[in-house]
Design a protein around this motif. Sequence first.
Motif: not given
Length: 128
Positions: A37-39, A95-96, A108-110, A114-116
């Motif tokens: 949900a967070a992601f 690296g990403w 922004r997806i990375l 990380l936020g999730a």
Amino acid sequence: MGQTIVCDGRACWSYKPWMHRPQAPPSRGALLLLFGAAFLLRALFAVEAGKGLLLSVPVGDEQVFLDWGMRVAGGQVAGEGTLWQAPGAAWLLGGWYSLVGPGLLAGRILQALLGAATAVVGAPSCPT
């Protein structure tokens, strides 16, 4: 469910015993649901916000780390001269970018991932 008064000879304080009961950690399914949900919310925001004029152009630190991450992905890990910011974020971003390709949305997806993950790490400490 009253309060308990505790004194130790120097001071007295009160606490609610029912607030200090040990809790079972969240289940793996609950943590996966929280992560998903967070992601999803963060990724949807990143995609939709990137369509607008305000967030479609990187500014400030976002531009600096976008460029730095792309240089790291291209093999320039050390940079030139003295580092004026901590390099860990740029190295992670580089690296990403080498895995998924460079770009503003990729970064922004990375950040959404990380936020999730942060939400999942902090979940066991939240009272239920």
